[in-house]
Scaffold this motif. Sequence first.
Motif, PDB file in Angstrom:
ATOM      1  N   ALA A  43      10.347  -0.796  -1.592  1.00 31.14           N
ATOM      2  CA  ALA A  43       9.919  -0.649  -2.981  1.00 31.14           C
ATOM      3  C   ALA A  43      11.104  -0.282  -3.859  1.00 31.14           C
ATOM      4  N   ILE A  57       3.198   4.139  -2.559  1.00 36.35           N
ATOM      5  CA  ILE A  57       3.775   2.900  -3.072  1.00 36.35           C
ATOM      6  C   ILE A  57       4.151   2.023  -1.883  1.00 36.35           C
ATOM      7  N   CYS A  61       6.974  -3.291  -3.946  1.00 35.33           N
ATOM      8  CA  CYS A  61       6.500  -2.912  -5.268  1.00 35.33           C
ATOM      9  C   CYS A  61       7.698  -2.569  -6.159  1.00 35.33           C
ATOM     10  N   SER A  62       7.468  -2.567  -7.464  1.00 36.95           N
ATOM     11  CA  SER A  62       8.517  -2.110  -8.371  1.00 36.95           C
ATOM     12  C   SER A  62       7.882  -1.285  -9.484  1.00 36.95           C
ATOM     13  N   LEU A  75      -0.339   1.925  -4.856  1.00 41.34           N
ATOM     14  CA  LEU A  75       0.150   0.578  -5.138  1.00 41.34           C
ATOM     15  C   LEU A  75       0.223  -0.189  -3.826  1.00 41.34           C
ATOM     16  N   TYR A  76      -0.590  -1.223  -3.721  1.00 41.71           N
ATOM     17  CA  TYR A  76      -0.571  -2.055  -2.530  1.00 41.71           C
ATOM     18  C   TYR A  76       0.625  -2.994  -2.576  1.00 41.71           C
ATOM     19  N   SER A  79       2.710  -5.149  -5.749  1.00 40.35           N
ATOM     20  CA  SER A  79       2.200  -4.849  -7.089  1.00 40.35           C
ATOM     21  C   SER A  79       3.328  -4.248  -7.924  1.00 40.35           C
ATOM     22  N   HIS A  80       3.220  -4.379  -9.249  1.00 42.82           N
ATOM     23  CA  HIS A  80       4.349  -4.036 -10.107  1.00 42.82           C
ATOM     24  C   HIS A  80       3.878  -3.341 -11.378  1.00 42.82           C
ATOM     25  N   THR A  95      -2.834  -5.872  -4.131  1.00 42.44           N
ATOM     26  CA  THR A  95      -1.690  -6.756  -3.916  1.00 42.44           C
ATOM     27  C   THR A  95      -1.529  -7.761  -5.054  1.00 42.44           C
TER      28      THR A  95
END
Length: 332
Positions: A43, A57, A61-62, A75-76, A79-80, A95
């Motif tokens: 991430a 997280i 992710c970001s 956060l799956y 995801s962002h 997601t």
Amino acid sequence: MLIKLSMRSSCYSSLRIIQPRFFSYVADEEKGYASKSIIHPSAIVHPNAVLGEGVSIGPFCSISSSAKLGNGCQLYPGSHIFGNTDLGDNCMLMTGAVVGDDYPGCTVIGSNNIIGYHAVVGVKCQDLKYKPEDECFLEVGHNNDIREHTSIHRSSKSTDTTVVGNGNLIMGACHIAHDCKIGNNNIFANNTLLAGHVEVEDYVHTAGATVIHQFCHLGSFSFLGGGSVVSQDVPKYMMVAGDRAELRGLNLVGLTRRGFSIEEIRNLKTAYRKIFMCTDTTIGSFEERIAQVEQHEGLIHVPAVRAMLQSIRDSFAEDRRGICKYGCWNGS
């Protein structure tokens, strides 16, 4: 999304890769992470992002530098969160979900919201009049279930805000355009499409593939049949269907389910018939029929009837679109 990240490579050049472990809160400018947050090593979390306790997280992710995540957010993978985005407690991004944008303005999401798979919430509007330097806003309340592939856009101007209230179920592939105002406890079935500046009150239910013209108003406890194309207002308590949508009576099933009494429904039916199904040839105009109900001693003192009459009146204000046609009846 990989392309989007590569375009932002300069923005992420200073980001740190965080190993998955429990963090202790550090009160300095470098870290905004509270205790017991778990961040996957793949991430990308900007060091200025603020994370509450118990945040999880997942991989790839970001999170942007201006983002704030409340306690217990999840956060799956993939995801962002972009731009100036504030996420309340216990929110879940499935997601592929994208929340926020790098344009001026902000996206504010309340607590206990679910953002479904590949949903896009709080991005730039699709209005050609929007200027990229203008601020734009989205506010979402609490306890909303926003399902897969739904899109909700920010406002088109700095003087307005797209608003989604509390407790709404927004099913797959729905669209809520710029500057819409959505109330509470509504149900939008799959592929419900709201154009810009639409206003939806509370406990409205749309069936699938419903299209709402810009600037329309949907009154509380109304029902829109599947495949309806709604180009004018739907007053409180009413049911519409068709292309173009026509009034088909009262939403009797919805009113019963929401606890309206037998007496309230009976009075609403009487008022509805007097306005839209009048057989008295001496009362010709629509305005005269409304006036008759307003002067009816047995009806005007019923709050639900007064609310319905006010909803009809409001739809004929100068800046409104009038109500849907009323040529077909179901005998309700």
